[in-house]
Each structure stands twice: as structure tokens, then as C-alpha cells.
Design an enzyme around this catalytic site. Structure first.
Site, PDB file in Angstrom:
ATOM      1  N   GLY B 131       0.842  -1.198   0.000  1.00 45.94           N
ATOM      2  CA  GLY B 131       0.000   0.000   0.000  1.00 45.94           C
ATOM      3  C   GLY B 131       0.870   1.237   0.000  1.00 45.94           C
ATOM      4  O   GLY B 131       1.249   1.743   1.055  1.00 45.94           O
ATOM      5  N   SER B 133       1.051   3.970  -3.177  1.00 46.29           N
ATOM      6  CA  SER B 133       0.406   5.117  -3.835  1.00 46.29           C
ATOM      7  C   SER B 133      -0.968   5.400  -3.251  1.00 46.29           C
ATOM      8  O   SER B 133      -1.641   4.512  -2.743  1.00 46.29           O
ATOM      9  CB  SER B 133       0.215   4.827  -5.326  1.00 46.29           C
ATOM     10  OG  SER B 133       1.437   4.599  -5.947  1.00 46.29           O
ATOM     11  N   SER B 165      -1.494  -3.854  -6.012  1.00 46.96           N
ATOM     12  CA  SER B 165      -1.586  -5.028  -6.874  1.00 46.96           C
ATOM     13  C   SER B 165      -1.883  -6.268  -6.038  1.00 46.96           C
ATOM     14  O   SER B 165      -1.186  -6.544  -5.067  1.00 46.96           O
ATOM     15  CB  SER B 165      -0.254  -5.182  -7.600  1.00 46.96           C
ATOM     16  OG  SER B 165      -0.374  -6.084  -8.636  1.00 46.96           O
ATOM     17  N   GLU B 248      12.395  -2.890  -6.261  1.00 47.30           N
ATOM     18  CA  GLU B 248      11.389  -2.965  -7.313  1.00 47.30           C
ATOM     19  C   GLU B 248      11.997  -2.640  -8.669  1.00 47.30           C
ATOM     20  O   GLU B 248      11.813  -3.359  -9.652  1.00 47.30           O
ATOM     21  CB  GLU B 248      10.245  -1.978  -7.034  1.00 47.30           C
ATOM     22  CG  GLU B 248       9.215  -1.973  -8.162  1.00 47.30           C
ATOM     23  CD  GLU B 248       8.050  -1.032  -7.908  1.00 47.30           C
ATOM     24  OE1 GLU B 248       8.296   0.097  -7.425  1.00 47.30           O
ATOM     25  OE2 GLU B 248       6.914  -1.422  -8.176  1.00 47.30           O
ATOM     26  N   SER B 380       7.920   6.831 -12.246  1.00 44.89           N
ATOM     27  CA  SER B 380       7.665   7.118 -13.654  1.00 44.89           C
ATOM     28  C   SER B 380       8.964   7.398 -14.404  1.00 44.89           C
ATOM     29  O   SER B 380      10.019   7.588 -13.796  1.00 44.89           O
ATOM     30  CB  SER B 380       6.741   8.327 -13.784  1.00 44.89           C
ATOM     31  OG  SER B 380       7.422   9.485 -13.338  1.00 44.89           O
ATOM     32  N   GLU B 382       9.854  10.033 -15.740  1.00 45.57           N
ATOM     33  CA  GLU B 382      10.378  11.326 -15.305  1.00 45.57           C
ATOM     34  C   GLU B 382      11.028  11.229 -13.924  1.00 45.57           C
ATOM     35  O   GLU B 382      12.058  11.866 -13.667  1.00 45.57           O
ATOM     36  CB  GLU B 382       9.250  12.360 -15.292  1.00 45.57           C
ATOM     37  CG  GLU B 382       8.743  12.746 -16.679  1.00 45.57           C
ATOM     38  CD  GLU B 382       7.907  11.656 -17.358  1.00 45.57           C
ATOM     39  OE1 GLU B 382       7.393  10.747 -16.662  1.00 45.57           O
ATOM     40  OE2 GLU B 382       7.775  11.704 -18.596  1.00 45.57           O
TER      41      GLU B 382
END
Lengths: 372, 402
Positions: B131, B133, B165, B248, B380, B382
Site C-alpha cells: 500500500g 500510492s 496489486s 522494485e 515514472s 520522469e
């Protein structure tokens, strides 16, 4: 950087230190300003010979150290970083590869020790037109008595002014043949070509040059594959030099991003520029892997040499193209001045890009190797 | 050294040949759509054999369910399994357990936490979700607002997570929560582990543009967890999660190129089929041809770089800063592959369902749409560039204040 052997690390460190001290860009600038016909500093070349660099790929039995292409690439990368001009690449990599791969025992014994000790400068004369197109040639070698008569022209021959001998590609009756031709044969004339990177290119004209059949390198009429292989050695070496040139341009730019202040802050704190640097860094790392893989495949005499080499020349080429443009852009006005070194890097980047096949050439070749 | 590895390889080969149920050859790792009771029993048997051997998470310490093997040995296990059509289902069954939660617990956990949580992960019995985001905390993860309040022996958790997920099928969750809102946003965050099977936790699956997905929204409404489930020090969850996200990223650096790994036709073969070639054998669409070449070069340079970085780390795949470069390049490779496939298939490439389209055509559409997530999740594109410019290149911070 690949995981290196002890000897490789030693040679790289030696190259780093020596070039930084003995052949900084300032030396190149002085050479350019002097208008020297040779287009390199003779003392620099002597220093390289003393350190044994021209013998790096030449086996010990012929007076070299037999350390291979990856090791040569380490030196070329440092040379690329500081724009050191010398016949090292043209002769000790391209010329030596030609003799090593195509030469018979007599040619090897005669020529390789002289390349290694610098007394011979042997360079490849292949292109005739504006774009690299190794199999399209007008130059002819016509059978004449026990030998051949060479007739035609070659252009953009590297170190063509300093060379003592040439490896020349010419049409023969049933194909292409390579010849080793002493530069002082009657009927050869050389003209300097003034390129923007101030290196020693020449155009050569062969007018009824009589040579013997002992001058054939490799097999008569079957020079295409040999030529391709020699060119691939050269292309892999060029991509090492190009990577060095791009890496130095990257370092100069990164340094500027950290020190130049505008709007009250260092310009590297602007995200647009930070991301551009990150993007270029990624491209540099990815293209370095290709370059090292190409040199290794030469050392391993692997079956995928053409694929790896074209990958390398194209990927490093993409990186250097963009990096050299960003070097100027990010430096702004100062980058446009001749007093600053950035322009040397940009000019060299485009010249070396065109040499032995540009990105378009190698991308097309890569596709053909993959059958599409 | 090499000899030892060769001996080990032989042992693995023999063990897999003896222990892997032949009925499972060719079945999928998650047992999707598998209905027969016999297959289920064989699957369970195989999981248990792997777990007993410690090969679910082979590099972990033995006392926590691993086998204390080197990375090189772990690689040999997966290679040998691959050769015999076998697979290790445990990392998939443990959700985020093997790849992310486990390594982080190994580093930050107390002895008690390691002993309680790691064996369940290494055996594939306990599935974990994460948990992290929240609806208003995506790339700017540190602005999260789910809070945990001190209630004696427990924390009481309230808030909402998104993109969790497998939340609907997980038994445990590792969550980032705010434990002090009086300080800078990165300073008041903690990492807690909580059981999912309780009154205060509810989940809702999210349908994506590509169809069904493993993602959920997860709601905490007075959810509770014991204080001993705090991972790392109180209010220092930001450093825990940074490490977790490095794990990750590391797991996302391997670009899977269908053309290189499976028996699907290569991209260039597909292109020749759909687009055709000219008399010289060149792809009949010169613009597509160039972009296809550049893509194949991206694929090759990516895999050469993964190899080079592994080699430079002397065979030890380190969680290194370079992973940020590889994540972005893996993203380019994966997205480029499905974009080109879609394009070269022309009208046949845009099907949603039905018999006008082949299975490959339909699956590419879903892969292509799903692939848009790759440059968003796990930091991301960026955010990776921020990390590169700051952590690798040493440029000043551009985005975070405080």
C-alpha cells in the site's frame, strides 16, 4: 566499463595520464593554428611508439604485444576524449588489421614489425566518392606482365599525407582485390584535403602505377570479404574513439551545468536540463555496451562481428550526434566561440560520423543482416 | 569456482528431473484456467518440494526459508528449471513478497519480524501486497495522507491506497502511513505491515484501459495492526521505502523482448508478413523499417548493458543507481515492441475481440495498452530521470522542497 584484466587496466590508466599530460586539447589547438602539413604532432606520435601502442593488436612474434582490440579501444577512447591527432588509428589498427587478417607470412614479417615500431604508416584507401560505399569503385588494377597497373583515384584517405604504404582496393577481372602499395611508387600523387577537424586526410591519384603480384593482399578477385573485415575492425575502433569524444563532451557539459549560474541558480537545477543530462547519460551507457561488445567480438573472432560492429557505430553515432549538439547548446554563447574547445568536439564528431559508414549506412546494414 | 558451479548445475538438473511433476510441463506458472484436481495436487506438491528445499527464495538465509545460495547458483536453478519446462511459482504466489517485501524485511526487520514473515513468503504460502500510492500521492509519493494513530499496543489506520496489486487476494500488506503530520512530509512517514483479513480493510478491483487488472483500491477504515509490525524506526519509513523501491526497480530492469525469448515470430518476421518486402528484400515501408531497426538496436543495447553491469559487479547483480537507466531503457524496449507490432499489423492490429482477429493480434492490443503503465509505475520515466540527474550525476534537487 567492461571488467578489465590487470594489463588492460594498466594500459588504460597509462593512456589516461599520458594523454592528459602530454596531449591535452591545447596541443591539438597549437597544431591546428600552426597549419602543419602533417596534421599531428610528431612528438606525440613518438611518445605513443615508445609506449608500444602501435603494437597493441600485433602478435608478439611480429614485434607487438598481442593485447587485442578491446585494449586498443581503451586507448582510442582516451584519444577521443582529448582529440589527440596521430596515425595510431589509421595505421596500427586499420592497416595492421589488414596485414594481420589478409597478409601472407612474408607480408606479415615484412610489415607488422614496422607498423609496431612506427617506421611504417600503412593506411586504407577505399572510398572514391562523397559517401562511404566500399564496393562501388572505378579504380582498376589491370593485369600487366607479371603484375598489375593501378589506375584511378581515392579520396578521404586517413593520414594519407603521412602514410608510407597504402592498402588499396581496386577492381580486378572478376571482383575486388586489395593491394599493399608503397607510397613512393612512381605515378602516385597526394593532395591534402582540408577538413574541419584539421586531420591529415588526402586524396590520392594513381596513374599507371606498376605493382607486382606479390603486392596482392589476400586472394585475387576475392577482396570483398577481407575489405569488409578490415573495415569492421576500423569501425569498431572508430566507435571507441567516438565514445571517448562524446564522454568528454558529456563531462564538460555536466561540469558546466553544475557551475554556470543564471536566474540566481546553477542551470543544472532546471529540470529541463537535468532530464536532458539524464537522457544523454543513459544513451552514453547503452552505446558503451555496444562499443565494448563490438571490440570483444573482434577479439573472439566471433561470427557476429558485422552485426555488433554496425550496432556499435550506429548507436555510438546516435549518442555522439546528439551529445555534440547539446555540448554547444547547453554552453550557450561561449560554446560558439573558437577560443573554447566545444567546437573542436562538434567538428570532429561530424567528420568521424561520416568515416567508414554513417548511422544510416550501419542501420541499413544491420537490417540486411537481420534479413529485412 | 567454476568447477563448483558445474557440480551444482548437475545436482540441480538431477533434482529437478526427479522432483518436478511431469504433468506440469507446459502449464502456466499461476495455474490459470487449470481445473483438474490432479493438476492442482501436483502443483501443490511441487510448491512444497521447492519450499522444503529453500528454492522459493534461494538466496535467503536457511533459517528464514531460503537456501543461502549465491546469485550465480540461483541463476543456475532457474536456467535448469527452464530447460526442463519447470518453473518456480513461489515468487508469483507470494505477490510482492519475494521481490520486494522480503529483501526489505531482511535489511530492516527485527529478528522477530524476520522469523514470523519470511518463511511464509519463501514457501509461497503468504501473499503480500504493498500500500504505497494514494489517489493524491502518485509520483509525489511522500505527500501521502493515510495516517496511523497510536492506540496503546496497536496502530489504527485510516485512509485510501490505490494501485495495490493483488490486494483482493493478499493476506498481508506493507503500507506507508503518516505517523507525524507536524514535520516535513518525508519525515513523518512510517512503514507498517498489517493483516488484510480484518473488518477495517476493504478492496475494490480496478478495470484498466486494457481490461481486467491485478490492481485494486484499498480502503482502511479503522484498520488495526500490532505495534511490533512497524518495519524500521518510527517516522523513518521514507528510507525503508526508498530501499524497497530500489528492489522494485531492480526487478523491472529485465526487458522482455518477445522476439528474443519466445517462439513467437520475431518482429522483423511479423513485419515482412504484414507489410511485405521490395525486390531487394527490404521492408516495403521505409519509414517503419528505420524505426524497426532502431528498436532492434535498442533491444540489443539494453541487453548488452544488463550483461555489462552484471559483469562489472563481478557477477553480483547489485541494487545500483544504474538500475534507473535500465528501467527507462527496459520501458522503451517494451513499449516500442508493442507500438511497432500494432503499427505493422495495420487494421488487423486494432481489434478488441471477435473472430476477425487472430489471438496474437488481440493479445498485442492488450499488451500495448497495458504497456503504457510501465513508464508510470515503479517511479515514472520522469522520476527515474530525476533520480539519475540527482543521485548519479550529482545535479541539484529540482522537484522536492522540504
Amino acid at each position: 566499463m567492461a571488467a578489465l584484466t590487470e594489463v588492460q587496466s594498466m594500459i588504460r590508466d597509462q593512456a589516461k595520464t599520458w594523454i592528459r599530460e602530454e596531449s591535452p586539447v591545447e596541443k591539438f589547438r597549437q597544431m591546428r593554428d600552426s597549419g602543419s602539413d602533417l596534421r599531428y604532432v610528431p612528438e606525440t606520435w613518438s611518445g605513443m611508439i615508445e609506449m608500444g601502442w602501435p603494437g597493441i593488436i600485433i602478435p608478439e612474434q611480429y614485434g607487438g604485444s598481442g593485447l587485442g582490440y578491446l585494449t586498443f579501444g581503451l586507448v582510442l577512447e582516451e584519444i577521443g576524449r582529448h582529440l589527440t591527432a596521430s596515425p595510431l588509428f589509421a595505421s596500427a589498427l586499420v592497416g595492421a588489421s589488414g596485414i594481420l587478417i589478409g597478409g601472407n607470412e612474408e607480408q606479415k614479417q615484412n610489415l607488422l614489425p614496422r607498423i609496431a615500431d612506427g617506421s611504417a604508416i600503412i593506411t586504407l584507401a577505399v572510398d572514391e566518392g562523397p559517401r562511404h560505399d566500399p564496393y562501388r569503385m572505378e579504380m582498376e588494377a589491370k593485369k600487366s606482365g607479371s603484375g598489375f597497373l593501378l589506375e584511378g583515384t581515392k579520396t578521404f584517405v586517413q593520414e594519407g599525407l603521412a602514410a608510407t604504404d597504402f592498402i588499396v582496393a581496386a577492381k580486378t577481372k572478376k571482383g575486388i582485390t586489395l593491394f599493399v602499395v608503397p607510397g613512393n611508387e612512381k605515378g602516385i600523387s597526394r593532395e591534402p584535403i582540408n577538413t574541419m577537424d584539421s586531420r591529415g586526410y588526402a586524396s590520392l591519384s594513381f596513374s599507371n602505377v606498376q605493382i607486382e603480384s606479390t603486392n596482392v593482399l589476400g586472394s585475387l578477385d576475392e577482396g570483398s570479404d577481407l575489405l569488409d573485415r578490415i573495415l569492421d575492425c576500423g569501425r569498431a575502433g572508430l566507435s571507441a574513439e567516438m565514445l571517448g569524444t562524446g564522454a568528454q563532451a558529456f563531462d564538460m557539459t555536466l561540469d558546466y551545468l553544475k557551475t554556470r549560474e543564471q536566474f540566481g541558480r546553477v542551470i543544472g537545477s532546471f529540470q529541463a536540463l537535468g532530464h536532458r543530462a539524464a537522457d544523454l547519460f543513459g544513451k552514453m551507457e547503452l552505446s558503451r555496451s555496444c562499443m565494448e561488445a563490438a571490440l570483444r567480438s573482434l577479439d573472439d573472432q566471433a561470427s557476429d562481428i558485422p552485426e555488433k560492429v554496425s550496432l556499435s557505430k550506429a548507436k555510438v553515432g546516435d549518442f555522439l550526434y546528439e551529445m555534440s549538439n547539446q555540448l554547444i547548446q547547453i554552453h550557450g554563447g561561449i560554446g560558439m566561440t573558437d577560443e573554447f574547445d566545444a567546437g573542436f568536439y562538434l567538428k570532429r564528431a561530424r567528420v568521424i560520423e561520416a568515416c567508414f559508414g554513417n548511422r544510416a549506412f550501419h542501420k541499413d546494414r544491420y537490417a540486411r543482416l537481420f534479413g529485412f | 569456482m567454476t568447477n563448483n558451479l558445474d557440480v551444482f548445475r548437475e545436482e540441480v538438473e538431477v533434482w529437478v528431473a526427479e522432483q518436478f511433476p511431469k504433468s506440469l510441463v507446459g502449464s502456466t506458472m499461476g495455474l490459470e484456467g487449470e481445473t483438474s484436481e490432479e493438476a492442482k495436487a501436483d502443483f501443490e506438491l511441487w510448491r512444497q518440494r521447492l519450499a522444503d528445499k529453500g528454492w522459493g527464495a534461494p538466496t535467503w538465509p536457511k533459517e528464514y526459508g531460503g537456501a543461502e545460495l549465491s546469485d550465480a547458483e540461483a541463476k543456475i536453478i532457474s536456467q535448469e528449471m527452464g530447460k526442463q519446462g519447470a518453473f518456480n511459482p513461489i515468487p508469483l504466489m507470494a505477490g510482492m513478497g519475494v521481490t520486494m517485501v522480503g529483501p526489505t524485511v531482511l535489511e530492516y526487520g527485527t529478528e522477530d519480524q524476520k522469523a514470523r514473515h519470511l518463511p511464509g513468503i519463501a514457501s509461497g504460502k503468504i501473499r503480500w501486497c504493498l500500500g504505497l500510492s494514494e489517489p493524491n500521492a502518485g509520483s509525489d509519493l511522500a505527500s501521502l495522507s493515510t495516517r496511523a494513530e497510536d492506540d496503546g499496543d496497536t496502530y489504527v489506520i485510516n485512509g485510501q491506497k490505490i494501485w495495490t496489486s493483488g490486494a483482493d487476494i493478499s493476506q498481508w500488506c506493507g503500507a506507508l502511513v503518516r505517523t507525524d503530520s507536524s514535520v516535513g512530509k518525508r519525515d513523518g512517514i512510517s512503514f507498517v505491515m498489517l493483516p488484510m483479513d480484518q473488518k477495517g480493510v476493504s478492496t475494490k478491483p480496478i478495470q484498466l484501459i486494457s481490461g481486467i487488472s491485478p490492481f485494486c483500491e484499498t480502503f482502511f477504515d479503522d484498520a488495526r495492526t500490532d505495534k511490533k509490525e512497524l518495519l524500521g524506526p518510527l517516522n523513518e519509513g521514507w528510507s525503508v521505502v526508498k530501499r524497497l523501491l530500489q528492489h522494485e526497480r531492480q526487478s523491472q530492469t529485465q526487458a522482455r523482448s518477445p522476439s528474443a525469448s519466445s517462439n513467437k515470430p520475431s518482429l522483423q518476421e511479423l513485419a515482412k508478413t504484414y507489410v511485405g518486402v521490395d525486390s531487394a528484400g527490404r521492408l516495403d515501408d521505409p519509414d517503419l523499417r528505420v524505426r524497426l531497426i532502431e528498436h532492434l538496436m535498442d533491444v540489443q543495447s539494453h541487453s548488452l548493458t544488463v550483461g555489462r553491469i552484471t559483469e562489472e559487479a563481478r557477477g553480483k547483480v547489485e541494487v545500483s543507481a544504474a538500475a534507473s537507466i535500465l528501467k527507462n531503457s527496459a520501458t522503451r524496449v517494451a513499449q516500442g515492441n508493442s507500438e511497432l507490432t500494432l503499427e505493422l499489423m495495420g487494421n488487423q492490429g486494432v481489434g478488441w475481440e471477435g473472430e476477425n482477429f487472430s489471438a496474437d493480434e488481440l493479445s498485442n492490443v492488450r499488451d500495448w495498452l497495458w504497456g503504457k503503465a510501465i513508464s508510470i509505475y515503479g517511479g515514472s520515466y520522469e522520476v527515474q530521470n530525476n533520480i539519475i540527474s540527482k543521485n548519479i550525476l550529482g545535479l541539484p534537487e529540482t522537484t522536492q522542497k522540504g
